[in-house]
Design a protein around this motif. Structure first.
Motif, PDB file in Angstrom:
ATOM      1  N   MET A  96       4.232  13.843   6.647  1.00  0.00           N
ATOM      2  CA  MET A  96       3.996  12.431   6.327  1.00  0.00           C
ATOM      3  C   MET A  96       3.875  12.269   4.811  1.00  0.00           C
ATOM      4  N   MET A  97       4.661  11.349   4.250  1.00  0.00           N
ATOM      5  CA  MET A  97       4.646  11.225   2.793  1.00  0.00           C
ATOM      6  C   MET A  97       3.411  10.443   2.318  1.00  0.00           C
ATOM      7  N   GLN A  98       2.671  11.051   1.397  1.00  0.00           N
ATOM      8  CA  GLN A  98       1.470  10.409   0.846  1.00  0.00           C
ATOM      9  C   GLN A  98       1.868   9.300  -0.133  1.00  0.00           C
ATOM     10  N   SER A  99       0.983   8.341  -0.318  1.00  0.00           N
ATOM     11  CA  SER A  99       1.289   7.250  -1.245  1.00  0.00           C
ATOM     12  C   SER A  99       1.496   7.782  -2.665  1.00  0.00           C
ATOM     13  N   SER A 100       0.731   8.817  -3.023  1.00  0.00           N
ATOM     14  CA  SER A 100       0.880   9.363  -4.384  1.00  0.00           C
ATOM     15  C   SER A 100       2.279   9.955  -4.572  1.00  0.00           C
ATOM     16  N   GLU A 101       2.836  10.507  -3.507  1.00  0.00           N
ATOM     17  CA  GLU A 101       4.183  11.074  -3.571  1.00  0.00           C
ATOM     18  C   GLU A 101       5.226   9.949  -3.717  1.00  0.00           C
ATOM     19  N   ILE A 102       4.959   8.809  -3.078  1.00  0.00           N
ATOM     20  CA  ILE A 102       5.902   7.675  -3.201  1.00  0.00           C
ATOM     21  C   ILE A 102       5.938   7.190  -4.653  1.00  0.00           C
TER      22      ILE A 102
ATOM     23  N   ARG B 202       3.187  -1.673   1.464  1.00  0.00           N
ATOM     24  CA  ARG B 202       4.130  -1.860   2.576  1.00  0.00           C
ATOM     25  C   ARG B 202       5.031  -0.636   2.736  1.00  0.00           C
ATOM     26  N   THR B 203       5.475  -0.108   1.599  1.00  0.00           N
ATOM     27  CA  THR B 203       6.353   1.057   1.668  1.00  0.00           C
ATOM     28  C   THR B 203       5.608   2.224   2.304  1.00  0.00           C
ATOM     29  N   THR B 204       4.321   2.308   2.006  1.00  0.00           N
ATOM     30  CA  THR B 204       3.526   3.385   2.606  1.00  0.00           C
ATOM     31  C   THR B 204       3.409   3.189   4.119  1.00  0.00           C
ATOM     32  N   VAL B 205       3.273   1.937   4.552  1.00  0.00           N
ATOM     33  CA  VAL B 205       3.246   1.656   6.001  1.00  0.00           C
ATOM     34  C   VAL B 205       4.503   2.247   6.651  1.00  0.00           C
ATOM     35  N   VAL B 206       5.640   1.969   6.010  1.00  0.00           N
ATOM     36  CA  VAL B 206       6.917   2.442   6.552  1.00  0.00           C
ATOM     37  C   VAL B 206       6.966   3.968   6.560  1.00  0.00           C
TER      38      VAL B 206
ATOM     39  N   LEU C 141      -3.892   4.654   1.906  1.00  0.00           N
ATOM     40  CA  LEU C 141      -4.455   3.804   0.847  1.00  0.00           C
ATOM     41  C   LEU C 141      -5.722   3.100   1.337  1.00  0.00           C
ATOM     42  N   PHE C 142      -6.029   3.248   2.629  1.00  0.00           N
ATOM     43  CA  PHE C 142      -7.225   2.609   3.185  1.00  0.00           C
ATOM     44  C   PHE C 142      -8.080   3.501   4.079  1.00  0.00           C
ATOM     45  N   THR C 143      -7.460   4.491   4.737  1.00  0.00           N
ATOM     46  CA  THR C 143      -8.229   5.200   5.772  1.00  0.00           C
ATOM     47  C   THR C 143      -9.505   5.843   5.240  1.00  0.00           C
ATOM     48  N   SER C 144      -9.449   6.362   3.993  1.00  0.00           N
ATOM     49  CA  SER C 144     -10.668   6.996   3.482  1.00  0.00           C
ATOM     50  C   SER C 144     -11.733   5.953   3.131  1.00  0.00           C
ATOM     51  N   LEU C 145     -11.361   4.672   3.175  1.00  0.00           N
ATOM     52  CA  LEU C 145     -12.299   3.615   2.789  1.00  0.00           C
ATOM     53  C   LEU C 145     -12.921   2.906   3.994  1.00  0.00           C
ATOM     54  N   MET C 146     -12.492   3.289   5.202  1.00  0.00           N
ATOM     55  CA  MET C 146     -13.034   2.606   6.386  1.00  0.00           C
ATOM     56  C   MET C 146     -13.390   3.622   7.469  1.00  0.00           C
ATOM     57  N   LYS C 147     -14.596   3.506   7.984  1.00  0.00           N
ATOM     58  CA  LYS C 147     -14.992   4.417   9.066  1.00  0.00           C
ATOM     59  C   LYS C 147     -14.265   4.046  10.340  1.00  0.00           C
ATOM     60  N   GLU C 148     -14.119   2.720  10.514  1.00  0.00           N
ATOM     61  CA  GLU C 148     -13.537   2.213  11.740  1.00  0.00           C
ATOM     62  C   GLU C 148     -12.685   1.024  11.337  1.00  0.00           C
ATOM     63  N   ASP C 149     -11.572   0.800  12.030  1.00  0.00           N
ATOM     64  CA  ASP C 149     -10.717  -0.309  11.635  1.00  0.00           C
ATOM     65  C   ASP C 149     -11.175  -1.618  12.283  1.00  0.00           C
TER      66      ASP C 149
END
Ligand code: ALA
Length: 614
Positions: free
Chosen positions: A1-7, A259-263, A275-283
């Motif tokens: 899975m491509m990380q946002s930093s890699e994009i 958005r590109t990261t979503v894709v 870009l968000f998962t580490s910032l939220m315990k639960e969605d």
């Protein structure tokens, strides 16, 4: 899975490989870079810091640029939490400043999206594009259509252009759309042109069957999402609404990182990406709001802005307070810094100040909430005392005021009232439905105002009508007249811009002002303020108005009825008179203390003054 930093990295490297210079993200505050005659609180697109260069100025890094730009859009603060709206986002962009045009731009877009090694490795069969269909005397963009066909052809993908019905079916991959969709401009004036937008089928044929249906429906349902916009800038839209052809056309592209990261991570929405998962315990909706707002607040704080009641400080205040209301825990700010520190080193540098300001603002907010609670109790007492004699004792406007001044959301007001009613065993009758409707109406009105006045959309000239902006309008007239008295009649107004934090005034003058001249101008303005002169308005025909000697611009178009604002007892003896729509203060003493903060060149033969009132 491509990380946002890699994009981010791949994007910059790919275009570097096509001879683009990598430029760092500009500040989030347009105050810190030149934008001719624009007034927005935050950077809202990657092209914004480049406007002077898109209009022809030479860029020191050359004619091909690439960047990842941090951006803030605040028009939709109340909508954050659904799948689309974000306050903070990043835009990947590449630019041609009068260099390459449609052919290369389209070829490289498709190459970057599909190349598995240097790009994103997306399946070209899942890509769809829109092009400008032509309108208002500008022809259809057949050139882009040709290049898309050629480039899809490299993958042996047959491509048809959708007809007037905009239906995607079979080989149809290119959808021509009108100005509303495929003509791009930042705000209302500046460099602009038709664009071609690239959409991706996020579900894929295997799971979702063929992409088929009207373009709008496919977008609305989320089956295809826009990931990249290539704008072909051929015009400069002027303040009078006319389009001037640029001497050389530019390319301005913008690809949303989120958005590109979503894709790339095959997620359903931005909150499920790294870009968000580490910032939220639960969605949850609450957590989404908190994560978005704290992220935006951290970035705004890193620019040196502090919470306040005006301009960018006000947006910052709202973000922090809304986050607190939804249960923010500020350890989240540290996580934001952790997540972004490599791409944006300024976060780590300002870490202490960021955390301290968040804490302080939370404390201030709690205090004001307490005050709000007191007000709410007083209101309840009042209702109880008058017991039943008034119908609808609480309306939406009152609730909105409480929300505005003390940060009380409507649900909390209802809750509190119910608690009080229970305690005092009082049968409180309020019409929640009506109140909510009125509250929403007030909110809408307020949003419209802040959209155009302060919350970060572009606006030109004298437009805002808030109390502080009104003071700045009058200060601008005083400044113009003082400049004329000190420097002579050769000064001609070239531009003016006001926001809630400062005024900016451009005028023709051939050299830098001396310190003595600046001082004289400042003193003269302050003298006129202390003289408590009346500011008055008269309306007359254009012919009559021109005879009064009031200052006006010869290039501007005025209607037949002119209003003149003059400062002094009568029009004849007035110290300053100008054609102007206002608004202005009633007496110069309301302007407050005037201070010039900067004098600098704006363009050849034009100087720029920034000034503040206190
Ligand atoms: N400036 C263009 C946009 O923001 C690329 O969509």
């Amino acid at each position: 899975m491509m990380q946002s930093s890699e994009i981010r990295k791949r994007f910059l490297e790919f275009f570097k490989g096509k001879n683009h210079a990598i430029i760092p993200s500009a500040s989030l505050l347009p105050e810190n870079y030149p934008i001719p005659d624009k007034g927005s609180l935050f950077t809202t697109a990657g092209m914004q810091p480049l406007i002077p260069y898109l209009l022809g100025e030479k860029h020191s890094e050359g004619v091909r640029l690439v960047s990842v730009q941090k951006c803030i859009r605040t028009g939709d603060i109340e909508d954050v939490g659904d799948n689309r709206h974000l306050t903070f986002f990043e835009m990947l962009g590449n630019w041609s400043l009068g260099d390459y045009f449609k052919k290369e731009s389209i070829a490289w877009s498709l190459e970057f999206l599909t190349d598995t090694e240097k790009g994103l490795g997306l399946d070209p069969k899942r890509l769809f594009v829109t092009v400008f269909k032509g309108e208002d005397g500008i022809p259809r963009d057949d050139e882009s259509i040709k290049h898309w066909k050629e480039n899809f052809g490299k993958f042996n993908i047959a491509v048809e252009v959708a007809g007037e019905d905009e239906i995607i079916k079979g080989d149809v991959r290119i959808v021509p759309l009108g100005k509303e969709d495929n003509f791009w401009i930042a705000g209302t004036t500046g460099p602009c042109g038709g664009d071609t937008e690239i959409f991706y089928d996020v579900i894929g044929e295997e799971k979702g069957g063929k992409v088929e249906g009207s373009f709008q429906t496919l977008v609305k349902s989320g089956r295809i999402i826009e990931i990249w916009n290539n704008v072909f800038m051929e015009f400069n839209k002027k303040a009078d609404g006319t389009y001037e052809k640029l001497s050389k056309p530019n390319v301005d592209t913008g690809m949303g990182l989120e958005r590109t990261t979503v894709v790339m991570q095959e997620k359903n929405n931005v909150y499920e990406t790294d870009l968000f998962t580490s910032l939220m315990k639960e969605d949850t909706k609450e957590n989404r709001i908190v994560a978005d707002h704290i992220k935006a607040a951290v970035f705004i704080l890193s620019e040196g802005v502090e919470p306040s009641n005006t301009g960018s400080g006000y947006v910052l205040r709202r973000l922090i307070r809304r986050a607190v209301r939804y249960g923010a825990d500020f350890s989240l700010a540290e996580k934001v810094i952790e997540l972004y520190k490599d791409a944006y080193p300024e976060l780590l540098k300002n870490k202490e100040r960021i955390l301290e300001n968040l804490k302080l603002e939370e404390e201030r907010f709690k205090l004001t909430l307490e005050k709000g609670l007191k007000e709410l109790r007083r209101k309840f007492e009042w209702i109880r005392t008058l017991s039943g004699t008034i119908k609808d004792p609480i309306d939406g406007k009152w609730c909105f005021d409480l929300y505005q001044t003390h940060g009380f959301p409507l649900e909390m007001i209802f809750e509190e009232l119910e608690v009080l009613a229970k305690i005092f065993k009082y049968d409180l009758k309020i019409n929640k439905e009506n109140i909510s409707k009125e509250f929403d109406e007030e909110m809408k009105r307020h949003q419209e105002l802040s959209r155009t006045a302060s919350a970060g959309m572009f606006k030109g000239g004298l437009a805002g009508t808030s109390e502080v902006e009104t003071r700045y309008h009058t200060a601008t007239h005083l400044l113009r007249q003082a400049l004329e008295e000190v420097l002579g009649e050769e000064i001609i107004q070239k531009g003016s811009n006001i926001n809630t934090e400062r005024l900016r005034f451009d005028f023709s003058f051939s050299r830098k002002l001396t310190d003595e001249e600046k001082q004289k101008v400042e003193t003269l303005v302050n003298q006129k303020i202390s003289e408590s002169l009346p500011v008055q308005k008269v309306v007359m025909t254009k012919e009559e108005a021109e005879k009064t000697g009031a200052v006006h611009s010869f290039s501007d178009k005025y209607g037949d009825e002119i209003s003149i604002y003059f400062i002094g007892d009568t029009l004849e003896t007035a110290w300053s008179k100008e054609f102007c729509g206002g608004p202005h203060v009633i007496n110069t003493k309301e302007v407050g203390k005037f201070k010039i903060t900067k004098e600098e060149p704006s363009s050849a033969g034009v100087r720029r003054i920034r000034a503040m009132v206190e």
